[in-house]
Design an enzyme around this catalytic site. Structure first.
Site, short mmCIF file in Angstrom:
data_model
loop_
_atom_site.label_atom_id
_atom_site.label_comp_id
_atom_site.label_asym_id
_atom_site.label_seq_id
_atom_site.Cartn_x
_atom_site.Cartn_y
_atom_site.Cartn_z
N GLU A 65 3.89 1.79 -1.25
CA GLU A 65 4.39 1.93 -2.66
C GLU A 65 3.27 2.49 -3.39
O GLU A 65 3.59 3.28 -4.45
CB GLU A 65 4.87 0.56 -3.17
CG GLU A 65 5.74 0.81 -4.36
CD GLU A 65 6.36 -0.41 -4.87
OE1 GLU A 65 6.68 -0.55 -6.10
OE2 GLU A 65 6.43 -1.36 -3.95
N TYR A 66 1.93 1.83 -3.67
CA TYR A 66 1.04 2.44 -4.10
C TYR A 66 0.67 3.94 -3.92
O TYR A 66 0.45 4.92 -4.86
CB TYR A 66 -0.31 1.46 -3.90
CG TYR A 66 -1.56 2.15 -4.67
CD1 TYR A 66 -1.84 2.03 -6.15
CD2 TYR A 66 -2.61 3.06 -3.75
CE1 TYR A 66 -3.04 2.50 -6.55
CE2 TYR A 66 -3.63 3.45 -4.35
CZ TYR A 66 -3.81 3.39 -5.87
OH TYR A 66 -4.88 3.79 -6.60
N ASP A 67 0.68 4.19 -2.53
CA ASP A 67 0.36 5.54 -2.12
C ASP A 67 1.41 6.52 -2.75
O ASP A 67 1.33 7.58 -3.15
CB ASP A 67 0.35 5.65 -0.71
CG ASP A 67 -0.97 5.08 0.09
OD1 ASP A 67 -1.95 4.73 -0.75
OD2 ASP A 67 -0.90 4.70 1.11
N LYS A 121 -10.82 1.75 10.89
CA LYS A 121 -11.00 1.58 9.68
C LYS A 121 -10.96 0.20 9.39
O LYS A 121 -9.60 -0.36 9.11
CB LYS A 121 -10.20 2.63 8.76
CG LYS A 121 -10.20 2.44 7.39
CD LYS A 121 -9.35 3.32 6.64
CE LYS A 121 -9.64 3.46 5.13
NZ LYS A 121 -9.24 2.13 4.49
N ARG A 128 -19.27 -2.37 -3.26
CA ARG A 128 -19.12 -1.28 -3.55
C ARG A 128 -18.89 -1.29 -4.90
O ARG A 128 -19.00 -0.25 -5.87
CB ARG A 128 -17.81 -0.73 -3.03
CG ARG A 128 -17.89 0.83 -3.44
CD ARG A 128 -16.41 1.44 -2.43
NE ARG A 128 -15.19 1.37 -2.98
CZ ARG A 128 -13.97 1.94 -2.68
NH1 ARG A 128 -14.16 2.81 -1.63
NH2 ARG A 128 -12.89 1.52 -3.33
N CYS A 160 19.00 -15.99 -16.52
CA CYS A 160 17.54 -16.20 -16.23
C CYS A 160 17.32 -17.43 -15.35
O CYS A 160 17.84 -18.41 -15.86
CB CYS A 160 16.66 -16.07 -17.13
SG CYS A 160 14.99 -16.22 -17.10
N ASP A 193 1.01 -1.11 0.00
CA ASP A 193 0.01 0.07 -0.04
C ASP A 193 0.75 1.11 -0.13
O ASP A 193 0.69 2.25 -0.74
CB ASP A 193 -1.09 -0.05 1.32
CG ASP A 193 -2.11 -0.62 0.99
OD1 ASP A 193 -2.20 -1.49 -0.21
OD2 ASP A 193 -3.22 -0.64 1.95
N GLU A 205 -18.87 -2.82 6.18
CA GLU A 205 -17.60 -3.47 5.95
C GLU A 205 -17.85 -5.02 6.31
O GLU A 205 -18.12 -5.36 7.38
CB GLU A 205 -16.19 -3.34 6.58
CG GLU A 205 -14.86 -3.70 5.91
CD GLU A 205 -14.84 -2.63 4.55
OE1 GLU A 205 -13.56 -2.76 3.98
OE2 GLU A 205 -15.61 -1.82 4.30
N SER A 218 -14.59 6.77 -2.02
CA SER A 218 -13.41 6.81 -1.17
C SER A 218 -13.24 7.61 -0.14
O SER A 218 -13.79 8.75 -0.13
CB SER A 218 -12.09 6.69 -1.90
OG SER A 218 -12.01 5.53 -2.95
#
Length: 663
Positions: A32-34, A105, A126, A389, A30, A161, A78
C-alpha cells in the site's frame, strides 16, 4: 480534487507513513505504501510543474532522533526498486561486462561500522541517510558478527544489516509470552533504540555486511572477498555474469526464503567490483551500481474468525480482521487490515471464510481476498459495518468515495486516546518519555483528556501508578517540560485537524501568522490566500480551531508556546542579496562544492531565500531561474526552455552565495 491538491496530499501521506514505519509502528502494508509512492511518481511525471518541494521521493530513511547524531562519511542511500526481469536486464545493460553479486535483501536495521587502525570506533544507524545515531555501545553488547578488531590499517567502513534471527525471535517470545515481540524487523530496530543494553540483553542480533569502504589497497576489490578477509559475514552472495544468471539467483533466493533463519523482502543486485561500484556514482537518493528486486508478497490461508472496528484520532473507523493464527513471513499473524467497507464488499469477504492473508513487504498483513467462495458452507456471516461508534455509541457517518466511516463525537474515548498519542508524537510536541500505553492508562484514569492536561501532570501524581518509579517519573516530567516550546507549526500538527497536513502547518508558519490564535481568527478568506491552501482546508481550519479555542487558552495558561518559532519563519534576507527579486526553482541533487557533501534541497532553498530569492516548487512563467543539480529531470529542463526560463548550474549559485558570505 485537482492534480496539485492530490500531489500535496500524497506527499504529506508519504511523510506520515515513513515516520510511523521508522518508529516501529507501520500504518500500512508495504504494498500500500508503494502504491502511494507510485501514484505520486506518476502524477509528478504527468505534471512536473506541480512537483512538491521538498519532494519526499528524493529523500531516504527515517529522522535520526536517538543517541548522539553522527554524520555519515557518504550518504547511506535507498536502493532503486525493480520487480520485473526486464528491469534486471536493463541494469546489466548499463554496466556491460561487469560481474554482479546477487544476495538476499535482509529485513532489519542498516548500520555503518567504522574502524580506525584496526579497532572498532563507531557504529551508526542509517537514520535519514545523511545523519544517523551512534549505537556503538549497543552494538558491542548485543550484535554478533561484529569484530572488535580487524587486521587492516587506516579507516575502514563496513555497512550492513543488523537482524534478529527467526530462531532468536521465536525463543524470546516463548520465554516472554506476556510481552511478545511483533516481528523480527521491529525487534531489531527497537533493540538498537534501547537506552540501556541490560534492558534488552536477551535480544541478540546478527550483523551481515553488504558494503565495504577502505583506503586504496586496503581490501580486495571483490566485495565478498573483502568482507570475508575482515571476518565479517555477508548474506549469501552469488556471482552473476549476465541477467539470466541473476534472475535465476533471484528465483532461488525467493524459493528458499522460508528456509532461512532471517527475514528477507527481496534480493539485491550490486556491482561486484568495489571500484566499479564507486565509479558508478549516485542519483539523488540511490546508488547507480545497485538494484533492489522486490519479491511478491508472501501469502497464506487461514480462517477469518471475526471483525472488529477500531477508531482513529480523527474519528475514522476501520475494520480489523481477527484471524485464526497463521505463520506468514517469519511471524504468527492473528490480525490484519481490511482497509474499509468498500474493500470488504468488492472482495466479498465474510466472517468464517477461508481467506488469503498477504504480508506485503513482510511488514503489515492484510486480507487479500477469499480463497474459494464456491466452497462456502452457508455458515459464513456478512460483515456489517457499525451504525454506532464502537467506543462511544454515537451515530457514525460515511465520507468519501470509499464510504469510510467516521465518528463525529469529539469526546469519543478512543479518539481522545489517539489524539493524545498524536500530540505527544515526534512530529508534534515530541513528549518522547511517555509512550502510548501510559497515555492510554492516564486517559482511562481520567487524568488526560486534552493535550493541555499533559502540562498539569506532576511527578507525585505519576508515582501513584504501579510500575512508574522515581527515575521514570522524572524523565516523563522533563520530557513534558521540554515540549512546552512546541510553537505554532508543531502545535497545529499535534491538534490533528482534518485535512490540515504537516505541509499546511509549515505554510501557515511562513505566511506571516504570529500565533495559532491568529490562525484561528483569520477566517477562510485570509487562509485561502496562503499558497496551496484551498477552500476545504481553510474551512476545516476555521471550524476546528473555533471549536478548540478553549483548549488553546488552556495550553497558553499552562506555559505552552503557540507562537511561530524562528526556525519556521522565512529567513532574513542579507544586505546586497545576489538573488534579490528572483523566483527560483531548484531541481536535481545539490552538493556543497567545498566539501562534496550532499545538501538537502530545503536547506539550499533557504540559502537562496537568504540571498533574496523566492523559492517555488514548480517551473512557471513567473520563474526567473531554474537551478540545476546532478541528475536533473528532462521534463523540468524542457518546460523551462519552452517558457524561456534561464537555466543555471548550482555551481554558479554556490559561487554567489560564497561571495556574499552567506555560507
Amino acid at each position: 480534487m485537482d492534480a496539485g491538491e492530490r500531489i500535496r496530499e500524497l506527499a504529506d501521506r508519504i511523510v506520515e507513513l515513513r515516520t510511523a514505519y521508522y518508529e516501529g509502528a507501520p500504518l500500512v502494508a508495504d504494498a500500500e505504501y508503494d502504491a502511494v509512492e507510485d501514484e505520486l511518481r506518476a502524477l509528478i511525471a504527468a505534471h512536473p510543474e506541480l512537483a512538491p518541494d521538498p519532494n519526499p521521493l528524493d529523500q531516504v530513511g527515517a529522522p535520526a532522533v536517538l543517541h548522539a547524531p553522527v554524520r555519515h562519511s557518504r550518504p547511506m542511500l535507498s536502493l532503486e526498486k525493480a520487480t520485473t526481469p526486464e528491469q534486471v536486464a536493463a541494469f546489466f545493460e548499463r554496466f556491460p561486462g561487469q560481474p554482479v553479486v546477487v544476495m538476499p535483501k535482509l529485513d532489519g536495521l542498516s548500520l555503518a561500522l567504522v574502524y580506525e587502525d584496526g579497532r572498532l570506533v563507531r557504529a551508526v544507524t542509517r537514520g535519514d541517510g545523511t545523519t544517523g545515531d551512534d549505537v556503538t555501545m549497543l552494538v558491542r553488547a548485543l550484535v554478533d558478527g561484529v569484530p572488535e578488531q580487524i587486521d587492516v590499517p587506516g579507516r575502514v567502513e563496513v555497512r550492513g544489516e543488523a537482524v534478529m534471527l527467526r530462531s532468536t525471535f521465536l525463543a524470546y517470545n516463548a520465554a516472554h509470552p506476556d510481552k511478545p515481540l511483533i516481528n523480527p524487523r521491529n525487534a531489531a530496530a527497537g533493540t538498537l533504540r534501547a537506552k540501556d543494553p541490560a534492558t534488552v540483553a536477551e535480544r541478540r542480533l546478527r550483523f551481515f555486511g553488504f558494503d565495504l569502504d577502505t583506503a586504496e589497497g586496503g581490501a580486495a576489490a571483490d566485495l565478498g572477498e573483502g568482507l570475508r578477509a575482515l571476518g565479517i559475514a555477508g548474506a549469501a552472495m552469488r556471482m552473476c555474469a549476465d541477467a539470466e544468471q541473476a534472475q535465476a539467483a533471484i528465483t532461488d533466493i525467493e524459493r528458499g526464503r522460508n528456509d532461512l533463519d532471517y527475514d528477507i523482502d527481496g534480493a539485491v543486485l550490486r556491482l561486484a567490483d568495489r571500484d566499479a561500484y564507486a565509479a558508478a556514482g549516485t542519483r539523488s537518493n540511490s546508488p547507480r551500481g545497485a538494484l533492489a528486486f522486490k519479491f511478491a508478497a508472501e501469502e497464506k490461508t487461514t480462517v477469518l474468525e471475526a471483525v472488529t472496528w477500531d477508531v482513529g484520532k480523527t474519528g475514522k473507523i476501520v475494520p480489523v480482521a481477527r484471524l485464526e493464527p497463521v505463520f506468514v513471513g517469519g511471524t504468527t499473524v492473528t490480525k490484519a487490515t481490511l482497509a474499509n467497507q468498500q474493500v470488504i464488499r468488492a472482495r466479498d469477504i465474510k466472517v468464517g471464510d477461508t481467506v488469503l492473508v498477504r504480508r506485503a513487504g513482510d511488514v503489515i498483513p492484510f486480507v487479500a481476498g477469499v480463497l474459494d467462495a464456491s466452497k462456502r458452507t452457508g455458515a459464513e456471516v456478512e460483515i456489517v459495518p457499525p451504525t454506532e461508534c464502537p467506543s462511544c455509541g454515537q451515530p457514525v457517518t460515511e465520507q468519501g468515495n470509499s464510504r469510510e466511516l467516521f465518528c463525529t463525537n469529539a469526546s469519543c474515548p478512543a479518539q481522545t486516546v489517539r489524539r493524545l498519542i498524536h500530540w505527544a508524537s515526534r512530529a508534534a510536541a515530541d513528549i518522547d518519555a511517555i509512550g502510548g500505553v501510559w497515555i492510554e492508562r492516564l486517559a482511562e484514569a481520567g487524568i488526560l483528556e486534552n493535550p493541555s492536561d499533559f502540562y498539569t501532570l506532576t511527578k507525585e501524581r505519576l508515582l501513584e501508578f504501579d510500575r512508574i518509579g522515581e527515575v521514570s517519573a522524572t524523565r516523563m516530567i522533563e520530557s513534558i517540560d521540554r515540549s512546552r516550546d512546541v510553537g505554532l507549526r508543531r502545535a497545529l500538527i499535534g491538534l490533528a485537524i482534518p485535512m490540515a497536513s504537516e505541509g499546511t502547518a509549515a505554510r501557515l508558519a511562513r505566511a506571516g501568522f504570529a500565533s495559532l490564535e491568529e490562525v484561528a481568527d483569520a477566517g477562510e478568506e485570509r487562509l485561502v490566500a496562503v499558497e496551496d491552501i484551498g477552500p476545504k482546508v481553510a474551512a476545516s481550519l476555521v471550524e476546528h480551531l473555533t471549536r478548540l479555542r478553549p483548549e488553546l487558552e488552556r495550553l497558553r495558561e499552562r506555559g505552552v508556546s503557540l507562537d511561530v518559532r524562528e526556525e519556521d519563519l522565512p529567513p532574513v534576507v542579507a544586505a546586497g542579496a545576489p538573488l534579490a527579486g528572483k523566483t527560483v526553482v531548484v531541481t536535481g541533487a545539490i552538493s556543497d562544492p567545498r566539501s562534496g557533501e550532499k545538501v538537502a534541497r530545503p536547506t539550499f532553498q533557504r540559502l537562496c531565500e537568504k540571498a533574496g530569492a523566492t523559492a517555488a516548487s514548480s517551473v512557471s512563467a513567473n520563474t526567473d531561474l531554474l537551478i540545476t543539480g546532478a541528475g536533473v529531470g528532462e521534463s523540468k529542463l524542457a518546460k523551462a526552455e519552452k517558457l524561456g526560463v534561464e537555466i543555471v548550474d548550482q555551481a554558479t549559485i554556490w559561487a554567489q552565495l560564497i561571495e556574499a558570505k552567506l555560507v
